[in-house]
Motif scaffolding. Sequence first.
Motif, mmCIF file in Angstrom:
data_model
loop_
_atom_site.group_PDB
_atom_site.id
_atom_site.type_symbol
_atom_site.label_atom_id
_atom_site.label_comp_id
_atom_site.label_asym_id
_atom_site.label_seq_id
_atom_site.Cartn_x
_atom_site.Cartn_y
_atom_site.Cartn_z
ATOM 1 N N ILE A 60 0.870 -1.177 0.000
ATOM 2 C CA ILE A 60 0.000 0.000 0.000
ATOM 3 C C ILE A 60 0.902 1.219 0.000
ATOM 4 O O ILE A 60 1.933 1.238 0.679
ATOM 5 N N TRP A 61 0.533 2.239 -0.742
ATOM 6 C CA TRP A 61 1.416 3.370 -0.957
ATOM 7 C C TRP A 61 0.661 4.671 -0.712
ATOM 8 O O TRP A 61 -0.565 4.691 -0.682
ATOM 9 N N GLY A 104 2.529 8.995 -9.367
ATOM 10 C CA GLY A 104 3.749 8.902 -10.164
ATOM 11 C C GLY A 104 3.678 7.763 -11.162
ATOM 12 O O GLY A 104 4.091 7.902 -12.334
ATOM 13 N N TRP A 105 3.145 6.621 -10.749
ATOM 14 C CA TRP A 105 2.963 5.507 -11.684
ATOM 15 C C TRP A 105 1.955 5.864 -12.763
ATOM 16 O O TRP A 105 2.129 5.486 -13.932
ATOM 17 N N PHE A 106 0.892 6.574 -12.391
ATOM 18 C CA PHE A 106 -0.086 7.027 -13.384
ATOM 19 C C PHE A 106 0.617 7.858 -14.462
ATOM 20 O O PHE A 106 0.380 7.655 -15.662
ATOM 21 N N ALA A 107 1.431 8.798 -14.037
ATOM 22 C CA ALA A 107 2.112 9.669 -14.987
ATOM 23 C C ALA A 107 3.066 8.873 -15.881
ATOM 24 O O ALA A 107 3.130 9.102 -17.101
ATOM 25 N N ARG A 108 3.807 7.931 -15.303
ATOM 26 C CA ARG A 108 4.744 7.124 -16.084
ATOM 27 C C ARG A 108 4.013 6.225 -17.073
ATOM 28 O O ARG A 108 4.565 5.881 -18.125
ATOM 29 N N ALA A 109 2.770 5.872 -16.756
ATOM 30 C CA ALA A 109 1.976 5.051 -17.673
ATOM 31 C C ALA A 109 1.377 5.872 -18.801
ATOM 32 O O ALA A 109 0.771 5.308 -19.727
ATOM 33 N N GLY A 110 1.504 7.203 -18.750
ATOM 34 C CA GLY A 110 1.003 8.061 -19.808
ATOM 35 C C GLY A 110 -0.324 8.715 -19.524
ATOM 36 O O GLY A 110 -0.968 9.246 -20.438
ATOM 37 N N LEU A 111 -0.746 8.721 -18.266
ATOM 38 C CA LEU A 111 -2.017 9.338 -17.889
ATOM 39 C C LEU A 111 -1.811 10.792 -17.495
ATOM 40 O O LEU A 111 -0.760 11.164 -16.967
ATOM 41 N N SER A 112 -2.838 11.608 -17.723
ATOM 42 C CA SER A 112 -2.796 13.024 -17.361
ATOM 43 C C SER A 112 -4.044 13.376 -16.557
ATOM 44 O O SER A 112 -4.918 12.544 -16.348
ATOM 45 N N ASP A 113 -4.109 14.638 -16.134
ATOM 46 C CA ASP A 113 -5.256 15.113 -15.341
ATOM 47 C C ASP A 113 -5.540 14.152 -14.184
ATOM 48 O O ASP A 113 -6.672 13.736 -13.945
#
Length: 324
Positions: free
Chosen positions: A282-283, A290-299
């Motif tokens: 759990i984080w 940060g993982w969302f951003a590295r996966a290419g997600l925005s907003d």
Amino acid sequence: MAEHAVPLAEPTIPQGTAMLALRRLNDAAGLVAAADLALERGLLGLLAPGPMDVGALAVAAGLDPKPCEVLVRQLQLAGAVARTPDGRVAARVDEPGLRYTLRRWRTLPRVVDGGPPEPTAHLYPTLTPVLADWMLPSHRVVARTVGRAGMHLLDLGGGMSPVGQLVVEAHPDARVTVVDRPEVLRVLADRLDGRADRFALLAGDLLVDPLPADADVVLLSGVLHLFGDDDVLRILRRAVRATVDGGTVAVAEPLLREDGEIDETITAYEIGLHLRHPQGGIWPYSRLAGWFARAGLSDIHRLALPGAGSLVVGTVGRPATDRT
């Protein structure tokens, strides 16, 4: 040679916050000791046919009535038994369930030493319906947040897909694809009733098996914490590839506090998770974002859910409002 009892060492009496901490540990240990004794003396088995008077329970278990009454009150605190309006005692948990719970926690020394966790895959078909009902308030918030008319929801590791069922209930033209273990999907199929035509059930492994590529929303509810860091990022990237341009990836998870302070509910869940899936974790929100951003997600943003959970949402490619 005669055996002699070894007396307990005289304790050092703590003061202030140390005394409060010791008292809390003492209370917790007392609940576990009461549960252990209830199993040893077969109290829950005696109560399985129905409520009993405490005196009758004591006689049946071979206990002295007065300490049996005290034991029953302790079991009430633990939530294992309850009083009926006429004062009798009724079991709230069954003996196999309590026995499994206590045995599972006794695997903690083995797991922290790097040993294998307790196998749990066989429990998923039984547990997922229970968890779906238990988390219903959170699922309702998620469904209202991501649901819309005509959508395709891809529910990865969806179990009973409670969010999918709520979305289809609110938007009859929506469709849902659920990816999970085949034995779990068989249970889900039996629960869909007249909505089965709105659902596609896809047995597969989130890390390797093909996924649809036309989802408006990909949902991972209570799933990512079962995986290690590298696999979390890999699954998020697969979710992005499964989502149409301008679509949404939504993750529902308990999250740690950013300031490092302990949240009692989440920490209790976290150590229990380690017994089952020591590779998981759990984080805090910042790490998941940060993982969302590295996966290419925005907003990327976060919404609090009832209880201890959070919904983290990100957009794939351009926001839907910017598409032409």
